[in-house]
Design a protein around this motif. Sequence first.
Motif, mmCIF file in Angstrom:
data_model
loop_
_atom_site.group_PDB
_atom_site.id
_atom_site.type_symbol
_atom_site.label_atom_id
_atom_site.label_comp_id
_atom_site.label_asym_id
_atom_site.label_seq_id
_atom_site.Cartn_x
_atom_site.Cartn_y
_atom_site.Cartn_z
ATOM 1 N N ARG A 34 -3.481 -115.210 33.457
ATOM 2 C CA ARG A 34 -3.244 -113.827 33.035
ATOM 3 C C ARG A 34 -2.010 -113.758 32.123
ATOM 4 O O ARG A 34 -1.086 -114.569 32.241
ATOM 5 N N VAL A 35 -2.052 -112.783 31.226
ATOM 6 C CA VAL A 35 -0.920 -112.524 30.343
ATOM 7 C C VAL A 35 0.042 -111.591 31.089
ATOM 8 O O VAL A 35 -0.359 -110.539 31.575
ATOM 9 N N THR A 36 1.306 -112.017 31.179
ATOM 10 C CA THR A 36 2.298 -111.249 31.940
ATOM 11 C C THR A 36 3.163 -110.349 31.064
ATOM 12 O O THR A 36 3.798 -109.426 31.551
ATOM 13 N N GLY A 37 3.211 -110.665 29.777
ATOM 14 C CA GLY A 37 4.055 -109.865 28.898
ATOM 15 C C GLY A 37 4.053 -110.429 27.491
ATOM 16 O O GLY A 37 3.213 -111.254 27.132
ATOM 17 N N ALA A 38 5.017 -110.009 26.686
ATOM 18 C CA ALA A 38 5.110 -110.479 25.298
ATOM 19 C C ALA A 38 6.561 -110.366 24.846
ATOM 20 O O ALA A 38 7.341 -109.576 25.370
ATOM 21 N N GLU A 39 6.913 -111.182 23.839
ATOM 22 C CA GLU A 39 8.229 -111.094 23.218
ATOM 23 C C GLU A 39 8.071 -110.437 21.856
ATOM 24 O O GLU A 39 7.214 -110.834 21.051
ATOM 25 N N ALA A 40 8.899 -109.389 21.594
ATOM 26 C CA ALA A 40 8.846 -108.682 20.320
ATOM 27 C C ALA A 40 9.672 -109.465 19.282
ATOM 28 O O ALA A 40 10.835 -109.780 19.521
ATOM 29 N N LEU A 41 9.061 -109.756 18.128
ATOM 30 C CA LEU A 41 9.699 -110.551 17.065
ATOM 31 C C LEU A 41 9.651 -109.759 15.764
ATOM 32 O O LEU A 41 8.592 -109.253 15.378
ATOM 33 N N ILE A 42 10.787 -109.672 15.066
ATOM 34 C CA ILE A 42 10.902 -108.859 13.862
ATOM 35 C C ILE A 42 10.398 -109.611 12.651
ATOM 36 O O ILE A 42 10.600 -110.828 12.511
ATOM 37 N N GLN A 92 -1.541 -99.143 30.147
ATOM 38 C CA GLN A 92 -2.847 -99.810 30.119
ATOM 39 C C GLN A 92 -2.916 -100.951 31.124
ATOM 40 O O GLN A 92 -3.934 -101.150 31.782
ATOM 41 N N ARG A 93 -1.812 -101.721 31.240
ATOM 42 C CA ARG A 93 -1.770 -102.878 32.145
ATOM 43 C C ARG A 93 -0.497 -102.814 32.990
ATOM 44 O O ARG A 93 0.575 -103.218 32.546
ATOM 45 N N PRO A 94 -0.560 -102.279 34.184
ATOM 46 C CA PRO A 94 0.639 -102.218 35.033
ATOM 47 C C PRO A 94 1.250 -103.603 35.225
ATOM 48 O O PRO A 94 0.529 -104.598 35.390
ATOM 49 N N GLY A 95 2.564 -103.675 35.189
ATOM 50 C CA GLY A 95 3.275 -104.941 35.349
ATOM 51 C C GLY A 95 3.513 -105.672 34.054
ATOM 52 O O GLY A 95 4.256 -106.664 34.027
ATOM 53 N N PHE A 96 2.897 -105.213 32.955
ATOM 54 C CA PHE A 96 3.091 -105.849 31.660
ATOM 55 C C PHE A 96 4.491 -105.509 31.134
ATOM 56 O O PHE A 96 4.945 -104.385 31.231
ATOM 57 N N ARG A 97 5.184 -106.527 30.596
ATOM 58 C CA ARG A 97 6.585 -106.338 30.207
ATOM 59 C C ARG A 97 6.836 -106.923 28.815
ATOM 60 O O ARG A 97 6.371 -108.022 28.510
ATOM 61 N N ILE A 98 7.565 -106.183 27.980
ATOM 62 C CA ILE A 98 7.930 -106.639 26.635
ATOM 63 C C ILE A 98 9.383 -107.064 26.632
ATOM 64 O O ILE A 98 10.268 -106.328 27.087
ATOM 65 N N ILE A 137 10.405 -103.315 30.468
ATOM 66 C CA ILE A 137 11.249 -103.834 29.388
ATOM 67 C C ILE A 137 12.137 -104.943 29.934
ATOM 68 O O ILE A 137 12.647 -104.863 31.061
ATOM 69 N N GLU A 138 12.304 -105.982 29.113
ATOM 70 C CA GLU A 138 13.216 -107.078 29.442
ATOM 71 C C GLU A 138 14.063 -107.369 28.206
ATOM 72 O O GLU A 138 13.525 -107.588 27.111
ATOM 73 N N LEU A 139 15.393 -107.315 28.353
ATOM 74 C CA LEU A 139 16.298 -107.596 27.245
ATOM 75 C C LEU A 139 16.821 -109.015 27.370
ATOM 76 O O LEU A 139 17.281 -109.427 28.441
ATOM 77 N N GLU A 140 16.734 -109.788 26.254
ATOM 78 C CA GLU A 140 17.126 -111.195 26.253
ATOM 79 C C GLU A 140 18.493 -111.358 25.591
ATOM 80 O O GLU A 140 18.742 -110.835 24.497
ATOM 81 N N ARG A 168 19.896 -99.412 35.063
ATOM 82 C CA ARG A 168 18.877 -98.514 34.529
ATOM 83 C C ARG A 168 17.473 -99.032 34.778
ATOM 84 O O ARG A 168 16.501 -98.449 34.289
ATOM 85 N N GLY A 169 17.356 -100.135 35.500
ATOM 86 C CA GLY A 169 16.038 -100.656 35.867
ATOM 87 C C GLY A 169 15.469 -101.651 34.880
ATOM 88 O O GLY A 169 14.330 -102.117 35.045
ATOM 89 N N ILE A 170 16.200 -101.982 33.834
ATOM 90 C CA ILE A 170 15.721 -102.931 32.828
ATOM 91 C C ILE A 170 16.046 -104.348 33.276
ATOM 92 O O ILE A 170 17.159 -104.623 33.733
ATOM 93 N N ARG A 171 15.071 -105.277 33.127
ATOM 94 C CA ARG A 171 15.299 -106.675 33.498
ATOM 95 C C ARG A 171 16.080 -107.381 32.387
ATOM 96 O O ARG A 171 16.036 -106.990 31.225
ATOM 97 N N ILE A 172 16.780 -108.467 32.771
ATOM 98 C CA ILE A 172 17.616 -109.205 31.834
ATOM 99 C C ILE A 172 17.240 -110.674 31.900
ATOM 100 O O ILE A 172 17.122 -111.259 32.986
ATOM 101 N N ALA A 173 17.054 -111.265 30.725
ATOM 102 C CA ALA A 173 16.719 -112.692 30.619
ATOM 103 C C ALA A 173 17.799 -113.391 29.813
ATOM 104 O O ALA A 173 18.333 -112.831 28.861
#
Length: 862
Positions: free
Chosen positions: A634-642, A688-694, A726-729, A752-757
């Motif tokens: 399963r796909v768990t999330g995605a990384e946003a790239l500019i 659309q997909r609970p648990g999905f994180r960017i 949301i996850e901030l790297e 604020r509930g945001i995950r940190i990587a």
Amino acid sequence: MNRQDQHFSNVIVESLVFLDAVDPPRWKGSFRLSAEHPAVDILIFNIRGRFQAVPARCPHEGYELTHCELINENTLVCPAHGQHTDLSASKFKVRQHDGQFLLSIDDNTIAGEGSETILQLREEIDKLRLANLKQQRQIHVITESMDAMLSESEQQKAKLRDRANQQQGLSRFVDRIMDTIDDLLFVIGSDGQIRRLNTAVERELGFNEAELLGIGIDSLLSPDERQALAGRLPALPWHVQSALFETVRLSGYYAGEHQLLGKNRDASKAIYWLKSSLLHSEQGKLEGAVVTALNITEFKNREIRLRLSAKVFDNSSEAIFITDPQGTILEVNTAFCVMTGYARSEVLGQNPRMLKSKLHDQVFYRRLWQSLLTKGEWKGEIWDRRKNGEFCPMLLSINAVTDKSGQLTHYVAISTDISHQKQTEQELKQLAYYDVLTSIPNRFLFKDRFEHEISLAQRNNTRLALFFLDLDRFKNVNDTLGHWAGDSLLQIVAARIQSCLRKSDTVARMGGDEFTIILPGLSGITDVTELARKLVNAMTEPVQINEHTVFVGVSIGIAIFPDDGDDFDTLTKHADTAMYAAKAKGRGIFQYFEAGMNEAAHQRLSLENALRLAIEREEFQLYYQPKADNTLSRVTGAEALIRWIRPGFGMIPPDRFIAIAEETALIIPLGKWILKTAFLQAREWAEQRPGFRIAINLSPLQLLSEDFIAILDDILAETRADPEAIELEVTEGLVMHDIDKASERLQQIRARGIRIAMDDFGTGYSSLSYLQKLPIQTLKIDRSFIVAYSDDPDSKEAAFIKTIVSLGQVLNMKVVAEGVETEPQLRLLQSYGCHEIQGYYLSPPLLADEFRKRWLDCGIIG
């Protein structure tokens, strides 16, 4: 004419007047019996068609009956004594003829003067005459009495007017006197209320007369002063209305210093000297008090200034002495005695010549006195001699003091001991030209020597080379280990550079991690290339800083005189351009300046300007690279790239513009756009997909900027994104750059509930103790470790990967491997229990629509 009328004589009623304002209406007239008889006034009534006539005055005392009412239609009653006159018994017969009244009188009555009728008539006429005379006498007496009274009244009025005018004149005179007084003047009553005041009150306090009359004088005092006056009063058997007045009453006089409150009570309060004395009437009755107030603010300020001047004089660290016009010392301060070693008693009355060191000639002193006499001042350095014989350099300032007429009265001299300055002057000059950290020449000395070497090269027709060095990866050391480590590294690098140079060469630190080298006296460039290679090799050797071993490199740009320029600015610019070209080619190399490099520099500037415009126009797109669990179920999330879609140039990869954005701080507005766009996408896909994180990368400038948390809150509120989606790297270097501030910001983000990587883990110098304390939920293995693995489970690379995965498991963190491109890499990560996979093996970054179709609508999600 009938027989009866033959015995009557007709008399015409004269002066006839009809009175219709009385009830009933009537006529009034008069008649004469003969020319020698006086006229008789009568009243004529119309009683039921018959005319009846009676005398107009009462026969008793002659009271007027003209306006009396009729009683029973035929009787008049005198208002004075009630005598009745019956109209029916009247002797007069009246008839009307041709608009006139005729009065018929019996001839027999007329012929016999002794008859009763004539006698009665005469009696009545005499009574009327007497009554008239009596009334006239009474009126005359009353008139004379009234005239006397009026005359006396007018005299009294005249006296009162004169007295009032005198009082008014005296009052105006007193007012003029009061208004000519510069002091504030109040007249108060025994209740303390203001009864009179002069114009000085309005001038100084701003109140007009109407605003203060009837107001208590105490209201012009501050609350503290009112309380102080009241506190000094003894117990009194009556109610105290005014503390000020009662104070005056007790002693008969009062004087004291007070502040008076003006109309503008926010303004600074003036200080007054109040004086007051009691006011008594001519009979000795206490009527109040007179209060005067003299403004002594300037005197108080002058007193304060004098005290301050005395304090400054006594406590000044500079030596001060005062002389008369002939130069005799009149006063010295403590600093003078400490500086010269003389006691005050030893110098008073002496001449400053006693301090002469004899190190100055007569010309020096002649110029000093000439300046004093012509300009009234002199300032300069002078050497004096202390009491113990030591020479002492002084910075001396002498000023002439004159009175109001311009006559010289005193000289004031202020001297500062500059022994320490003189002693350290050479050291300061040395510090101005040498770098404090490395002790090698700095920018200023470098420029001086470089221009000197150019002059020699031009004279000797030789070449010289200018090296521009910039350390590679120095910022990582500084940010991760701290500034102390960076300083140690710079000292070691400076020593290594010096070990590679000739005695005639010069190395200088330009600032930060940049160094320059001058190689003079060259005939060719062989020596230049040899030194450049020697420096590159020396910088690649590991550097030991306490218990840390660090690796740095160097990028070198080289410009040659006169080939690449013939002045300092041109050659340093070209060497700097060549250095940036070396960095662009991969770092750890040297590069000679070439003409085309200027064009590259212009292109970089052009790219920076285009980037600024692109941010305004939002010429960017976010691509999303999926992350999946290690079983790829399963796909768990995605990384946003500019990505930058530049009009006319197509897609510009991040490595072309992110570094420029970081250097120019454009990453702040660009990062804000990335966060907002990614948050909106996260909200849509999380629904659309609970648990999905960017996951979104943060730059150091973003995280550490003062308003980042406020910006983050605004974007969360605007996009209404779920923080759990949301996850901030952040990178190791970012966190270690300022561990305390970064830790605080990360805690605020996590709250604020945001995950940190932590991204690129394994390439920095983060401490495990810090790592354990930071609010981090995810470790991302740097792609360099994954790419380096080549299907050998026993390799060093595999061991590194295993260590990081195990560390994440021990710390209860999710471990993500990025850069996974091959099947062996995937199998290795699966065997170690790495939680999530990201890389081209799974998918390249995709636009949002493509990502949704491929991975959310019909992807491998199980």
